[in-house]
Design a protein around this motif. Structure first.
Motif, PDB file in Angstrom:
ATOM      1  N   GLY A 171       0.802  -1.224   0.000  1.00 34.17           N
ATOM      2  CA  GLY A 171       0.000   0.000   0.000  1.00 34.17           C
ATOM      3  C   GLY A 171       0.833   1.271   0.000  1.00 34.17           C
ATOM      4  O   GLY A 171       2.047   1.246   0.191  1.00 34.17           O
ATOM      5  N   GLU A 172       0.163   2.401  -0.207  1.00 35.04           N
ATOM      6  CA  GLU A 172       0.798   3.725  -0.190  1.00 35.04           C
ATOM      7  C   GLU A 172       0.515   4.383   1.166  1.00 35.04           C
ATOM      8  O   GLU A 172      -0.593   4.850   1.426  1.00 35.04           O
ATOM      9  CB  GLU A 172       0.240   4.589  -1.325  1.00 35.04           C
ATOM     10  N   PRO A 173       1.505   4.427   2.062  1.00 39.55           N
ATOM     11  CA  PRO A 173       1.261   4.911   3.428  1.00 39.55           C
ATOM     12  C   PRO A 173       0.833   6.368   3.524  1.00 39.55           C
ATOM     13  O   PRO A 173       0.155   6.755   4.478  1.00 39.55           O
ATOM     14  CB  PRO A 173       2.603   4.669   4.134  1.00 39.55           C
ATOM     15  N   PHE A 174       1.205   7.193   2.541  1.00 45.54           N
ATOM     16  CA  PHE A 174       0.817   8.602   2.597  1.00 45.54           C
ATOM     17  C   PHE A 174      -0.690   8.796   2.431  1.00 45.54           C
ATOM     18  O   PHE A 174      -1.203   9.891   2.666  1.00 45.54           O
ATOM     19  CB  PHE A 174       1.567   9.410   1.536  1.00 45.54           C
ATOM     20  N   LEU A 175      -1.405   7.744   2.049  1.00 44.24           N
ATOM     21  CA  LEU A 175      -2.860   7.834   1.954  1.00 44.24           C
ATOM     22  C   LEU A 175      -3.518   7.767   3.332  1.00 44.24           C
ATOM     23  O   LEU A 175      -4.710   8.043   3.464  1.00 44.24           O
ATOM     24  CB  LEU A 175      -3.409   6.709   1.066  1.00 44.24           C
ATOM     25  N   HIS A 176      -2.744   7.383   4.345  1.00 40.46           N
ATOM     26  CA  HIS A 176      -3.316   7.290   5.697  1.00 40.46           C
ATOM     27  C   HIS A 176      -3.274   8.663   6.360  1.00 40.46           C
ATOM     28  O   HIS A 176      -2.201   9.245   6.529  1.00 40.46           O
ATOM     29  CB  HIS A 176      -2.543   6.286   6.548  1.00 40.46           C
ATOM     30  N   PRO A 177      -4.427   9.191   6.759  1.00 39.98           N
ATOM     31  CA  PRO A 177      -4.449  10.532   7.362  1.00 39.98           C
ATOM     32  C   PRO A 177      -3.709  10.622   8.695  1.00 39.98           C
ATOM     33  O   PRO A 177      -3.361  11.720   9.135  1.00 39.98           O
ATOM     34  CB  PRO A 177      -5.945  10.812   7.543  1.00 39.98           C
ATOM     35  N   GLU A 178      -3.453   9.477   9.339  1.00 37.00           N
ATOM     36  CA  GLU A 178      -2.774   9.485  10.636  1.00 37.00           C
ATOM     37  C   GLU A 178      -1.339   8.953  10.555  1.00 37.00           C
ATOM     38  O   GLU A 178      -0.763   8.578  11.581  1.00 37.00           O
ATOM     39  CB  GLU A 178      -3.574   8.665  11.651  1.00 37.00           C
ATOM     40  N   LEU A 179      -0.749   8.958   9.382  1.00 36.50           N
ATOM     41  CA  LEU A 179       0.613   8.442   9.235  1.00 36.50           C
ATOM     42  C   LEU A 179       1.594   9.072  10.230  1.00 36.50           C
ATOM     43  O   LEU A 179       2.382   8.343  10.857  1.00 36.50           O
ATOM     44  CB  LEU A 179       1.097   8.640   7.796  1.00 36.50           C
ATOM     45  N   PRO A 180       1.603  10.401  10.421  1.00 38.67           N
ATOM     46  CA  PRO A 180       2.544  10.969  11.401  1.00 38.67           C
ATOM     47  C   PRO A 180       2.368  10.386  12.805  1.00 38.67           C
ATOM     48  O   PRO A 180       3.353  10.158  13.522  1.00 38.67           O
ATOM     49  CB  PRO A 180       2.214  12.465  11.375  1.00 38.67           C
ATOM     50  N   ARG A 181       1.144  10.118  13.174  1.00 30.32           N
ATOM     51  CA  ARG A 181       0.873   9.554  14.499  1.00 30.32           C
ATOM     52  C   ARG A 181       1.437   8.136  14.615  1.00 30.32           C
ATOM     53  O   ARG A 181       1.955   7.742  15.665  1.00 30.32           O
ATOM     54  CB  ARG A 181      -0.639   9.550  14.738  1.00 30.32           C
ATOM     55  N   PHE A 182       1.366   7.374  13.531  1.00 32.78           N
ATOM     56  CA  PHE A 182       1.915   6.018  13.520  1.00 32.78           C
ATOM     57  C   PHE A 182       3.437   6.065  13.684  1.00 32.78           C
ATOM     58  O   PHE A 182       4.025   5.255  14.402  1.00 32.78           O
ATOM     59  CB  PHE A 182       1.548   5.308  12.216  1.00 32.78           C
ATOM     60  N   ILE A 183       4.075   7.000  12.992  1.00 32.89           N
ATOM     61  CA  ILE A 183       5.529   7.149  13.100  1.00 32.89           C
ATOM     62  C   ILE A 183       5.919   7.497  14.534  1.00 32.89           C
ATOM     63  O   ILE A 183       6.862   6.927  15.103  1.00 32.89           O
ATOM     64  CB  ILE A 183       6.028   8.231  12.121  1.00 32.89           C
ATOM     65  N   GLU A 184       5.192   8.423  15.132  1.00 33.20           N
ATOM     66  CA  GLU A 184       5.474   8.821  16.519  1.00 33.20           C
ATOM     67  C   GLU A 184       5.310   7.640  17.470  1.00 33.20           C
ATOM     68  O   GLU A 184       6.074   7.482  18.428  1.00 33.20           O
ATOM     69  CB  GLU A 184       4.547   9.966  16.926  1.00 33.20           C
ATOM     70  N   ARG A 185       4.315   6.809  17.215  1.00 35.17           N
ATOM     71  CA  ARG A 185       4.095   5.630  18.056  1.00 35.17           C
ATOM     72  C   ARG A 185       5.303   4.689  17.990  1.00 35.17           C
ATOM     73  O   ARG A 185       5.781   4.201  19.021  1.00 35.17           O
ATOM     74  CB  ARG A 185       2.823   4.903  17.598  1.00 35.17           C
ATOM     75  N   VAL A 186       5.813   4.437  16.796  1.00 32.25           N
ATOM     76  CA  VAL A 186       6.974   3.560  16.643  1.00 32.25           C
ATOM     77  C   VAL A 186       8.169   4.129  17.400  1.00 32.25           C
ATOM     78  O   VAL A 186       8.861   3.419  18.139  1.00 32.25           O
ATOM     79  CB  VAL A 186       7.319   3.363  15.152  1.00 32.25           C
ATOM     80  N   HIS A 187       8.406   5.417  17.262  1.00 28.87           N
ATOM     81  CA  HIS A 187       9.540   6.045  17.944  1.00 28.87           C
ATOM     82  C   HIS A 187       9.379   6.012  19.459  1.00 28.87           C
ATOM     83  O   HIS A 187      10.369   5.908  20.194  1.00 28.87           O
ATOM     84  CB  HIS A 187       9.700   7.488  17.465  1.00 28.87           C
TER      85      HIS A 187
END
Length: 422
Positions: A171-187
Motif C-alpha cells: 500500500g501507499e502509506p501517505f494515503l493514511h491521514p494518521e501516518l505521522p501519528r503512527f511514526i510517533e508511536r513507533v519512535h
C-alpha cells in the motif's frame, strides 16, 4: 531491559562497532546504539549509492574500507545488520579476514523484522505491482490507530529486540491521514521507522507533517524523470508532481532540521535508462538524496507462478517487453541459488491493515496467502509455524522465485541488461 538486549550489550562490550548495512536494519541498530551509548566506528554497505552518505552523522563507506577500519580501531567488531542477504555478507567478511568472534549477527537478537501495511490500497496502478494482477481483489481499508497500538504492543512483548518497523508493504502509506501519528508511536517504543512512497501526493501539508515526525528512513519509488517514461511504469502517477515533491522534502528537511535518510529507488526499464536516468541522478545529487537504480523485476509471487505455468494476460506480456532482464533470464540466473534458505519466510513478519497475516511480503492474494486472520489472536510462534510447507511455497521454490525477487548475482543481471541495451 529484555534479555536479548542485555545479551547483545554484553557481547558488544566496549568494542568499537563497524555496522555492515546502511538501510533499515542498520538504521535500527544505530538508533539502538545511540540509546545505549555504543561507539559506532563507521558504516559499510556494498551498494555504491550509499557511499559517502551520512546516517545519524556517521559516514557510509564501501566494504573495501574494512581493512582500514580494522587497522584504526583495536578490538573492532563487525555487526551485520541486514534482513535479507546476511549469508553473502558473512562470506565476504571471511575474505577480509574477519574472524567468527569479531562478527556479530544482529538477526540473532532481533529474530523477526516487522512490516505493517497500514494502508490496504494504492493511488497508482503500476504494471509490475500486485495491484494489477488480474483476478486478485483484496479488501481495501486503513488500519486504525487503536489497532496499531495493540499490534505493536504485542510485537514488543513477543520479540526480544525489535530493530525497526516498516509502515508499508503493497500500500501507499501517505494515503493514511494518521501516518505521522503512527511514526510517533513507533519512535515512542524506541524503534526505528521506515516509510516508502511513490510521492505522487498532491498535499504539501501532508508531506510536511510526515517530515516533522522524522521517520528514520524514507524511500521514494519512481521510474523516470520525464512523464512519458515515468507514467508508463508508475501508471496513474504524475512525474512533475513527484519532482516538485522532492524539492518540497528538501525544503521541509531544512526547515524542521529533520534527520531522515532519504533514498530514491529508481526502477530501470528499457525506456528510462538514457536521459531520464541521467536527469534523475543529477536531481538527487543536487538535493543530497541517495540515488539507487535497480533492475525492475516482476511481482508478486502469484503473477510469477502464473507466468511459469503459461498463464499470462496480454497486458502483462506487453509490460514484460520493457524489462531489461526478462523473467526467464532472471529465473535462470536465480536457479543456482535456490537451495538457500528463503529469507522472505524465515525472518519476516508481515501484518496487513486488517490485522491478518500473509505468508510473506511477496505474496499478495489474501484468499490463498493468509496464514492468520488476526495477528492479535495467535502467538507469533504459532503464526510462524503455519508458514511451514505452505502450498504457495512449494510452487514458489519450484520456480526459484525467492532468489529472483532478491536479485541475487547482480553481476549476471548487469551483464544481461548490458547485452539488451547494446
Amino acid at each position: 531491559m529484555k534479555k536479548t538486549e542485555t545479551e547483545l550489550l554484553k557481547l558488544l562490550g566496549k568494542r568499537p562497532i563497524l555496522v555492515w548495512g546502511a538501510r533499515m536494519t542498520g538504521i535500527g541498530f544505530l538508533r539502538f546504539a545511540r540509546k545505549h551509548g555504543i561507539k559506532v566506528a563507521g558504516i559499510v554497505d556494498s551498494d555504491p549509492a550509499m557511499e559517502g552518505k551520512r546516517i545519524f552523522g556517521v559516514k557510509v563507506s564501501l566494504p573495501s574500507s574494512i581493512p582500514s577500519f580494522r587497522a584504526a580501531h583495536k578490538d573492532l567488531a563487525v555487526l551485520v545488520a541486514v534482513s535479507i542477504k546476511e549469508d553473502e555478507i558473512i562470506t565476504a567478511l571471511r575474505k577480509f579476514g574477519v574472524k567468527e568472534d569479531e562478527c556479530v549477527r544482529y538477526s540473532g537478537f532481533c529474530g523477526s523484522y516487522f512490516t505493517i501495511d497500514i494502508v490496504g490500497t494504492c493511488n497508482l496502478r503500476c504494471p509490475s505491482c500486485a495491484y494489477t494482477v488480474p483476478g486478485i481483489k483484496n479488501p481495501v481499508g486503513l488500519m486504525s490507530y487503536d489497532d496499531f497500538v495493540k499490534v505493536t504492543d504485542k510485537m514488543m512483548s513477543e520479540v526480544g529486540l525489535v530493530s525497526h518497523v516498516c509502515l508499508y508493504s503493497w500500500g501507499e502509506p501517505f494515503l493514511h491521514p494518521e501516518l505521522p501519528r503512527f511514526i510517533e508511536r513507533v519512535h515512542s517504543l524506541g524503534v526505528a521507522s521506515a516509510v516508502s512512497t511513490n510521492l505522487s501526493i498532491e498535499s504539501a501539508e501532508k508531506i510536511e507533517k510526515v517530515i516533522m515526525t522524522a521517520p528514520d528512513y524514507l524511500k521514494i519509488s519512481l521510474s523516470g524523470y520525464y512523464p512519458e517514461a515515468y507514467e508508463s511504469t508508475h501508471t496513474g502517477g504524475n512525474a512533475d508532481l513527484v519532482k516538485s515533491n522532492l524539492y518540497r522534502i528538501k525544503y521541509f528537511l531544512e526547515k524542521h532540521k529533520a534527520d531522515i535518510f532519504v533514498e530514491v529507488n529508481y526502477h530501470m526499464y528499457r525506456n528510462n535508462i538514457g536521459e531520464d536516468l541521467k536527469k534523475m541522478r543529477g536531481l538527487c545529487e543536487e538535493l543530497g538524496f541517495a540515488f539507487a537504480p535497480c533492475y525492475a523485476n516482476v511481482t508478486p509471487v502469484e503473477r510469477l507462478v502464473d507466468y511459469c505455468e503459461g498463464k499470462v494476460d496480454e497486458k502483462t506480456r506487453k509490460f514484460f517487453d520493457l524489462l531489461l532482464v526478462g523473467v526467464d533470464k532472471g529465473l535462470e540466473i536465480a536457479g543456482p541459488y535456490n537451495d538457500r534458505r528463503c529469507r522472505f519466510l524465515s525472518n519476516q513478519v508481515n501484518i496487513n491493515w486488517d490485522r491478518s497475516v500473509p505468508l510473506c511480503c511477496v505474496c499478495f492474494d489474501m484468499k490463498t496467502a493468509t496464514i492468520s486472520q488476526d495477528y492479535l489472536k495467535e502467538p507469533l510462534d504459532e503464526i510462524n509455524r503455519k508458514k511451514e510447507h505452505h502450498a504457495n511455497c512449494v510452487k514458489c521454490l519450484k520456480y526459484a522465485i525467492p532468489p529472483y525477487l532478491l536479485g541475487v548475482n547482480q553481476a549476471a543481471w548487469k551483464k544481461e541488461a548490458d547485452r539488451v541495451i547494446s
